[in-house]
Design a protein around this motif. Structure first.
Motif, PDB file in Angstrom:
ATOM      1  N   GLY A   1       0.801  -1.215   0.000  1.00  0.00           N
ATOM      2  CA  GLY A   1       0.000   0.000   0.000  1.00  0.00           C
ATOM      3  C   GLY A   1       0.831   1.260   0.000  1.00  0.00           C
ATOM      4  N   LYS A   2       2.108   1.145  -0.399  1.00  0.00           N
ATOM      5  CA  LYS A   2       3.008   2.293  -0.367  1.00  0.00           C
ATOM      6  C   LYS A   2       3.418   2.733  -1.771  1.00  0.00           C
ATOM      7  CE  LYS A   2       4.888   0.976   4.136  1.00  0.00           C
ATOM      8  NZ  LYS A   2       6.114   0.604   4.897  1.00  0.00           N
ATOM      9  N   GLY A   3       2.616   2.351  -2.745  1.00  0.00           N
ATOM     10  CA  GLY A   3       2.902   2.796  -4.095  1.00  0.00           C
ATOM     11  C   GLY A   3       2.666   4.290  -4.225  1.00  0.00           C
ATOM     12  N   ARG A   4       3.132   4.862  -5.313  1.00  0.00           N
ATOM     13  CA  ARG A   4       2.970   6.294  -5.522  1.00  0.00           C
ATOM     14  C   ARG A   4       1.501   6.640  -5.684  1.00  0.00           C
ATOM     15  NH1 ARG A   4       5.783   7.853 -11.039  1.00  0.00           N
ATOM     16  NH2 ARG A   4       5.199   9.910 -10.258  1.00  0.00           N
ATOM     17  N   ARG A   5       1.154   7.855  -5.277  1.00  0.00           N
ATOM     18  CA  ARG A   5      -0.229   8.307  -5.447  1.00  0.00           C
ATOM     19  C   ARG A   5      -0.532   8.449  -6.940  1.00  0.00           C
ATOM     20  NH1 ARG A   5       0.020   7.022  -0.935  1.00  0.00           N
ATOM     21  NH2 ARG A   5      -1.028   7.904   0.874  1.00  0.00           N
ATOM     22  N   GLY A   6      -1.710   7.992  -7.318  1.00  0.00           N
ATOM     23  CA  GLY A   6      -2.046   8.019  -8.723  1.00  0.00           C
ATOM     24  C   GLY A   6      -1.569   6.756  -9.409  1.00  0.00           C
ATOM     25  N   ALA A   7      -1.597   6.766 -10.714  1.00  0.00           N
ATOM     26  CA  ALA A   7      -1.215   5.588 -11.482  1.00  0.00           C
ATOM     27  C   ALA A   7       0.300   5.430 -11.534  1.00  0.00           C
ATOM     28  CB  ALA A   7      -1.768   5.690 -12.901  1.00  0.00           C
ATOM     29  N   SER A   8       0.757   4.210 -11.301  1.00  0.00           N
ATOM     30  CA  SER A   8       2.160   3.866 -11.533  1.00  0.00           C
ATOM     31  C   SER A   8       2.262   3.351 -12.962  1.00  0.00           C
ATOM     32  CB  SER A   8       2.634   2.789 -10.550  1.00  0.00           C
ATOM     33  OG  SER A   8       2.609   3.270  -9.224  1.00  0.00           O
ATOM     34  N   ILE A   9       2.909   4.114 -13.807  1.00  0.00           N
ATOM     35  CA  ILE A   9       2.990   3.777 -15.220  1.00  0.00           C
ATOM     36  C   ILE A   9       4.371   3.201 -15.491  1.00  0.00           C
ATOM     37  CG2 ILE A   9       2.795   4.661 -17.569  1.00  0.00           C
ATOM     38  CD1 ILE A   9       1.109   6.938 -16.441  1.00  0.00           C
ATOM     39  N   VAL A  10       4.428   1.920 -15.818  1.00  0.00           N
ATOM     40  CA  VAL A  10       5.706   1.255 -16.048  1.00  0.00           C
ATOM     41  C   VAL A  10       5.864   0.946 -17.527  1.00  0.00           C
ATOM     42  CG1 VAL A  10       5.869   0.287 -13.727  1.00  0.00           C
ATOM     43  CG2 VAL A  10       4.676  -0.996 -15.477  1.00  0.00           C
ATOM     44  N   ARG A  11       7.068   1.132 -18.008  1.00  0.00           N
ATOM     45  CA  ARG A  11       7.356   0.881 -19.421  1.00  0.00           C
ATOM     46  C   ARG A  11       8.117  -0.440 -19.532  1.00  0.00           C
ATOM     47  NH1 ARG A  11       6.821   3.925 -23.776  1.00  0.00           N
ATOM     48  NH2 ARG A  11       7.994   3.400 -25.633  1.00  0.00           N
ATOM     49  N   ILE A  12       7.554  -1.357 -20.290  1.00  0.00           N
ATOM     50  CA  ILE A  12       8.114  -2.707 -20.419  1.00  0.00           C
ATOM     51  C   ILE A  12       8.306  -3.017 -21.898  1.00  0.00           C
ATOM     52  CG2 ILE A  12       7.786  -5.154 -19.904  1.00  0.00           C
ATOM     53  CD1 ILE A  12       8.068  -3.473 -17.407  1.00  0.00           C
ATOM     54  N   SER A  13       9.425  -3.608 -22.225  1.00  0.00           N
ATOM     55  CA  SER A  13       9.689  -3.992 -23.615  1.00  0.00           C
ATOM     56  C   SER A  13       8.798  -5.170 -24.013  1.00  0.00           C
ATOM     57  CB  SER A  13      11.160  -4.367 -23.793  1.00  0.00           C
ATOM     58  OG  SER A  13      11.473  -5.514 -23.021  1.00  0.00           O
ATOM     59  N   ASP A  14       8.637  -5.343 -25.300  1.00  0.00           N
ATOM     60  CA  ASP A  14       7.780  -6.424 -25.787  1.00  0.00           C
ATOM     61  C   ASP A  14       8.278  -7.799 -25.343  1.00  0.00           C
ATOM     62  OD1 ASP A  14       6.241  -4.543 -27.040  1.00  0.00           O
ATOM     63  OD2 ASP A  14       7.165  -4.808 -29.024  1.00  0.00           O
ATOM     64  N   ALA A  15       9.586  -7.929 -25.187  1.00  0.00           N
ATOM     65  CA  ALA A  15      10.156  -9.226 -24.813  1.00  0.00           C
ATOM     66  C   ALA A  15       9.723  -9.651 -23.410  1.00  0.00           C
ATOM     67  CB  ALA A  15      11.687  -9.168 -24.896  1.00  0.00           C
ATOM     68  N   ASN A  16       9.471  -8.669 -22.533  1.00  0.00           N
ATOM     69  CA  ASN A  16       9.135  -8.988 -21.136  1.00  0.00           C
ATOM     70  C   ASN A  16       7.677  -8.691 -20.805  1.00  0.00           C
ATOM     71  OD1 ASN A  16      11.877  -9.655 -20.455  1.00  0.00           O
ATOM     72  ND2 ASN A  16      12.335  -7.467 -20.438  1.00  0.00           N
ATOM     73  N   TRP A  17       6.888  -8.420 -21.823  1.00  0.00           N
ATOM     74  CA  TRP A  17       5.514  -7.973 -21.592  1.00  0.00           C
ATOM     75  C   TRP A  17       4.687  -9.002 -20.826  1.00  0.00           C
ATOM     76  CZ3 TRP A  17       1.507 -10.319 -24.702  1.00  0.00           C
ATOM     77  CH2 TRP A  17       0.218  -9.863 -24.363  1.00  0.00           C
ATOM     78  N   ARG A  18       4.674 -10.232 -21.284  1.00  0.00           N
ATOM     79  CA  ARG A  18       3.835 -11.251 -20.641  1.00  0.00           C
ATOM     80  C   ARG A  18       4.254 -11.495 -19.200  1.00  0.00           C
ATOM     81  NH1 ARG A  18       0.546 -14.612 -23.942  1.00  0.00           N
ATOM     82  NH2 ARG A  18       0.655 -14.038 -26.161  1.00  0.00           N
ATOM     83  N   GLU A  19       5.535 -11.596 -18.949  1.00  0.00           N
ATOM     84  CA  GLU A  19       6.013 -11.822 -17.585  1.00  0.00           C
ATOM     85  C   GLU A  19       5.653 -10.650 -16.678  1.00  0.00           C
ATOM     86  OE1 GLU A  19      10.187 -12.779 -15.161  1.00  0.00           O
ATOM     87  OE2 GLU A  19      10.138 -12.775 -17.360  1.00  0.00           O
ATOM     88  N   ALA A  20       5.744  -9.435 -17.213  1.00  0.00           N
ATOM     89  CA  ALA A  20       5.407  -8.244 -16.422  1.00  0.00           C
ATOM     90  C   ALA A  20       3.922  -8.238 -16.066  1.00  0.00           C
ATOM     91  CB  ALA A  20       5.775  -6.987 -17.195  1.00  0.00           C
ATOM     92  N   VAL A  21       3.065  -8.590 -17.010  1.00  0.00           N
ATOM     93  CA  VAL A  21       1.631  -8.619 -16.745  1.00  0.00           C
ATOM     94  C   VAL A  21       1.298  -9.669 -15.689  1.00  0.00           C
ATOM     95  CG1 VAL A  21      -0.626  -9.175 -17.734  1.00  0.00           C
ATOM     96  CG2 VAL A  21       0.964  -7.703 -18.993  1.00  0.00           C
ATOM     97  N   THR A  22       1.875 -10.858 -15.820  1.00  0.00           N
ATOM     98  CA  THR A  22       1.578 -11.937 -14.874  1.00  0.00           C
ATOM     99  C   THR A  22       2.022 -11.583 -13.457  1.00  0.00           C
ATOM    100  OG1 THR A  22       1.834 -13.582 -16.645  1.00  0.00           O
ATOM    101  CG2 THR A  22       1.966 -14.377 -14.382  1.00  0.00           C
ATOM    102  N   SER A  23       3.248 -11.074 -13.313  1.00  0.00           N
ATOM    103  CA  SER A  23       3.745 -10.719 -11.981  1.00  0.00           C
ATOM    104  C   SER A  23       2.984  -9.540 -11.394  1.00  0.00           C
ATOM    105  CB  SER A  23       5.242 -10.417 -12.043  1.00  0.00           C
ATOM    106  OG  SER A  23       5.519  -9.367 -12.957  1.00  0.00           O
ATOM    107  N   SER A  24       2.594  -8.586 -12.224  1.00  0.00           N
ATOM    108  CA  SER A  24       1.852  -7.421 -11.740  1.00  0.00           C
ATOM    109  C   SER A  24       0.465  -7.815 -11.256  1.00  0.00           C
ATOM    110  CB  SER A  24       1.741  -6.364 -12.844  1.00  0.00           C
ATOM    111  OG  SER A  24       3.018  -5.902 -13.228  1.00  0.00           O
ATOM    112  N   LEU A  25      -0.202  -8.683 -11.994  1.00  0.00           N
ATOM    113  CA  LEU A  25      -1.525  -9.139 -11.580  1.00  0.00           C
ATOM    114  C   LEU A  25      -1.471  -9.868 -10.242  1.00  0.00           C
ATOM    115  CD1 LEU A  25      -3.002 -10.367 -14.984  1.00  0.00           C
ATOM    116  CD2 LEU A  25      -3.917  -8.534 -13.556  1.00  0.00           C
ATOM    117  N   GLY A  26      -0.349 -10.507  -9.965  1.00  0.00           N
ATOM    118  CA  GLY A  26      -0.200 -11.201  -8.685  1.00  0.00           C
ATOM    119  C   GLY A  26      -0.031 -10.272  -7.501  1.00  0.00           C
ATOM    120  N   ALA A  27       0.184  -8.979  -7.775  1.00  0.00           N
ATOM    121  CA  ALA A  27       0.423  -8.022  -6.693  1.00  0.00           C
ATOM    122  C   ALA A  27      -0.779  -7.133  -6.411  1.00  0.00           C
ATOM    123  CB  ALA A  27       1.624  -7.145  -7.044  1.00  0.00           C
TER     124      ALA A  27
END
Length: 368
Positions: free
Chosen positions: A248-274
């Motif tokens: 619950g200590k993320g930045r106020r507002g949207a945290s916008i992360v930039r991910i390359s296409d090579a890591n897109w699926r892994e980033a989505v899966t790990s983010s959804l788990g959080a």
């Protein structure tokens, strides 16, 4: 029975609103003082506003009051948002580059969810930027950081000028004639009036200049930030970002992360788990979005899904089939947002918050 998410956030907002009000008291006190001075000028029978340029002074007081109102409201909003705990973490999934032209900017609404206890995470594309409100609120401490020393310096130099003027009046040589005495009196009055005028002008330009500077920084920080982050890859820093988000200590507002296409699926899966809730835009369900829906079902369960869609693109048969294939049923309780900018953003924001709170409660009940 445990309190609902909306009830807890309502209490949070009440507490943070109280402290935000305390933080906004200095500019509010300045407004009250200006109103009192203006009221005294208007009601005092000894004052002749038309002969003494009183109307100009009233206009200046009104302008000062307006400036301090902007500062008070800005301070209140910034402190209120900063002190509101982020009870719900959400991830926003959608097809990229869907907010160009005059399309409704859903990202602005999702970014402002933080004032209602919801922090969001999303992957960046060129259309998604922080709302002006968030950029402005994050620069609020800079305003006071700049304004306080400027105001202190102005008060100091004006006080020194006042003391100097008083000393000059006391050290005046005794006049030999009535004409010289009158000249000295008018000279002293002119010096004091000049100091008062300089004080008013200095404070005015101090407040206005600092306010304009910070607002300009807030306005240009969005495009500049998007330009500088064009070649950025946040994948290596994503675990730390998700750890803060879980706590619950993320930045106020949207945290916008930039991910390359090579890591897109892994980033989505790990983010959804959080996160607690997944916000999924069904306006244009591509193959990638369909895959994200399936991953969201696994990570946050069907109870944690919140569906949104553009009013002008009611759910197509392909969209319904994609959701049914991942969820086992067609989507329900879809929140529709306006097709064009200028639509009823408040209605959409209110309905979206309600769906997010309900989804968080359902997930909490399942975990319990």
């Amino acid at each position: 029975m445990a309190d609902s998410t909306s009830a807890r956030i309502s209490r949070d907002r009440g507490v943070s609103g109280f402290f935000a009000f305390l933080a906004s008291l200095p500019p509010l006190a300045a407004i009250a003082g200006l109103i009192y001075v203006g009221y005294s000028l208007v009601t005092d029978p000894r004052e002749n506003l038309s002969e003494d340029n009183g109307y100009l002074l009233i206009a200046m007081l009104a302008l000062f009051a307006f400036l301090f109102f902007i500062v008070a409201r800005w301070t209140y909003d910034a402190v209120h948002a900063a002190l509101t705990p982020q009870r719900v973490q959400a991830m926003w999934l959608r097809r990229f580059q869907s907010e160009n032209g005059d399309a409704f900017r859903t990202s602005r609404v999702i970014d402002r969810l933080s004032r209602h206890g919801v922090s969001a995470l999303t992957l960046q594309d060129r259309d998604v930027r922080l709302s002006f409100e968030q950029r402005r609120n994050r620069l609020a401490p800079m305003f006071w950081f700049l304004f306080i020393p400027i105001a202190a310096a102005i008060v100091y130099f004006i006080y020194q000028g006042w003391l100097s003027a008083q000393a000059d009046i006391l050290d005046m040589p005794q006049a030999d004639t009535l004409q010289e005495s009158i000249g000295q009196i008018f000279g002293a009055m002119f010096s004091l009036i000049a100091i008062i005028v300089i004080m008013i002008a200095a404070v005015f330009f101090g407040v206005m200049g600092t306010l304009v500077l910070v607002m300009i920084l807030a306005a240009i920080s969005g495009p500049i930030g998007a330009l500088l982050s064009r070649n950025r890859d946040d994948f290596s820093a994503l675990p730390a970002t998700l750890k803060r988000l879980r706590g619950g200590k993320g930045r106020r507002g949207a945290s916008i992360v930039r991910i390359s296409d090579a890591n897109w699926r892994e980033a989505v899966t790990s983010s959804l788990g959080a996160v607690d809730v997944a916000i999924i835009d069904l306006t244009n369900v591509s193959e990638h979005v369909a895959w994200e829906i399936g991953e969201a079902v696994k990570a946050v369960s069907p109870s944690g899904l919140v569906f949104i869609c553009c009013e002008g693109n009611r759910l197509s048969s392909e969209t319904r089939a994609a959701v049914k294939g991942a969820l086992g049923r067609e989507p329900s309780n879809v929140v529709y947002y306006p097709a064009k900018r200028g639509g009823d953003a408040k209605r959409f924001a209110r309905a979206l918050r309600e769906q997010i709170y309900d989804a968080a409660d359902l997930r909490g009940a399942m975990k319990a």
